[in-house]
Write an enzyme that holds these catalytic residues in place. Structure first.
Site, PDB file in Angstrom:
ATOM      1  N   ASP A 208       0.863  -1.189   0.000  1.00  0.00           N
ATOM      2  CA  ASP A 208       0.000   0.000   0.000  1.00  0.00           C
ATOM      3  C   ASP A 208       0.899   1.239   0.000  1.00  0.00           C
ATOM      4  O   ASP A 208       2.089   1.144   0.220  1.00  0.00           O
ATOM      5  CB  ASP A 208      -0.876   0.015   1.262  1.00  0.00           C
ATOM      6  CG  ASP A 208      -0.033  -0.208   2.515  1.00  0.00           C
ATOM      7  OD1 ASP A 208      -0.011  -1.345   3.016  1.00  0.00           O
ATOM      8  OD2 ASP A 208       0.640   0.737   2.960  1.00  0.00           O
ATOM      9  N   ASP A 210       1.752   4.643   2.067  1.00  0.00           N
ATOM     10  CA  ASP A 210       1.602   5.087   3.447  1.00  0.00           C
ATOM     11  C   ASP A 210       0.679   6.314   3.497  1.00  0.00           C
ATOM     12  O   ASP A 210       0.392   6.938   2.476  1.00  0.00           O
ATOM     13  CB  ASP A 210       2.981   5.401   4.038  1.00  0.00           C
ATOM     14  CG  ASP A 210       3.013   5.221   5.541  1.00  0.00           C
ATOM     15  OD1 ASP A 210       2.510   4.196   6.031  1.00  0.00           O
ATOM     16  OD2 ASP A 210       3.548   6.110   6.230  1.00  0.00           O
TER      17      ASP A 210
END
Ligand SMILES: [Zn+2]
Length: 269
Positions: A208, A210
């Site tokens: 992902d 941050d």
């Protein structure tokens, strides 16, 4: 039956089935038991010990993992080279989910974790300017490149204390420093390996972006787990191939990290 291993893999629970002729071993250490029993077996011609970092039932949060016991136990089994697959968040817009980062630097933002074996009977300062094994990195980079991974060769891993994720301000600060990825387990695992003169190589899978990197709700634990699960098979084949690519004889500086230092105890063989 294999009971000793030259290579250690500390990772998620998807890795057991990698090993042929597998045996489970309980390894007591002066620092208590490791995260779980260790599975020792073969990948091709290499002997490998697999340790689930968080325990099989994922009972240890990142800040509660028995890091000292884990590295000590691996070295006691004969392990001298460690591969450390883990999930990380990206701090760079151009490094997205699915990318593999093989970092060459580290920033420690943890707090309150025991990060040394040398806290009694004298002072031992171990060099950590280059925290990762150059030979392990080279093996990981060439393997991932041949397997057509979206690869980042080098970069800085920021290790945060957790278990919470970063705030947007922290995340923006990390990225404005030029750092690449953020995780919760890469320290003190790496320094403890170095303190036992073991090679350590991080295989960081980006799950992902941050919190500060792109607009949105930030990271959730469910998103991280779902993404990692979807990539377990790719990571398993990468680890298998990197194991085969690791050198049989160590010529890197890691093996001599303790040369000339007076140690308060004998290292496990
Ligand atoms: Zn090394």
């Amino acid at each position: 039956m294999v009971t000793r291993a030259e290579i250690g893999v500390i990772g998620g629970s998807g890795f057991y089935s990698l090993l042929d002729d597998a045996t489970e071993v309980e390894v007591p250490t002066p620092y208590g038991p490791p995260s779980d029993v260790i599975t020792v077996g073969r990948i091709g011609s290499r002997t490998v010990a697999f340790l689930p970092r968080h325990g099989r039932d994922h009972r240890f949060a990142p800040h509660l993992i028995p890091y000292r016991a884990n590295l000590w136990a691996l070295r006691s089994l004969g392990v001298r080279q460690v591969l450390a697959p883990s999930a990380v968040g990206s701090l760079r817009p151009e490094v997205g989910p699915g990318a593999l980062v093989v970092p060459d630097q580290l920033v420690d933002r943890t707090s309150g974790r025991v990060q040394t074996y040398y806290d009694t009977d004298g002072v031992v300062h171990v060099a950590f300017a280059d925290p990762y094994c150059p030979a392990g990195r080279a093996a990981a980079v060439s393997t991932a490149r041949s397997a057509q991974w979206d690869l980042v060769d080098g970069g800085t891993l920021v290790v945060i204390e957790g278990p919470r994720f970063s705030t947007r301000a922290e995340s923006r600060w990390f990225s404005s420093n030029g750092w690449t990825i953020v995780g919760m387990t890469g320290f003190p695992e790496s320094i403890l390996a170095r303190e036992l003169a073991m090679c350590y190589t991080s295989l960081s899978l980006v799950t992902d972006h941050d919190a500060g990197v792109e607009a949105g709700e930030g990271v959730t634990h469910e998103e991280v787990l779902a993404f990692f699960a979807a990539n377990v098979e790719r990571m398993r084949s990468l680890v298998t191939e990197v194991v085969a690519a690791l050198p049989e004889e160590r010529a890197c500086p890691c093996s001599s990290a303790l040369d000339g230092l007076k140690l308060p105890f004998d290292l496990p063989e």
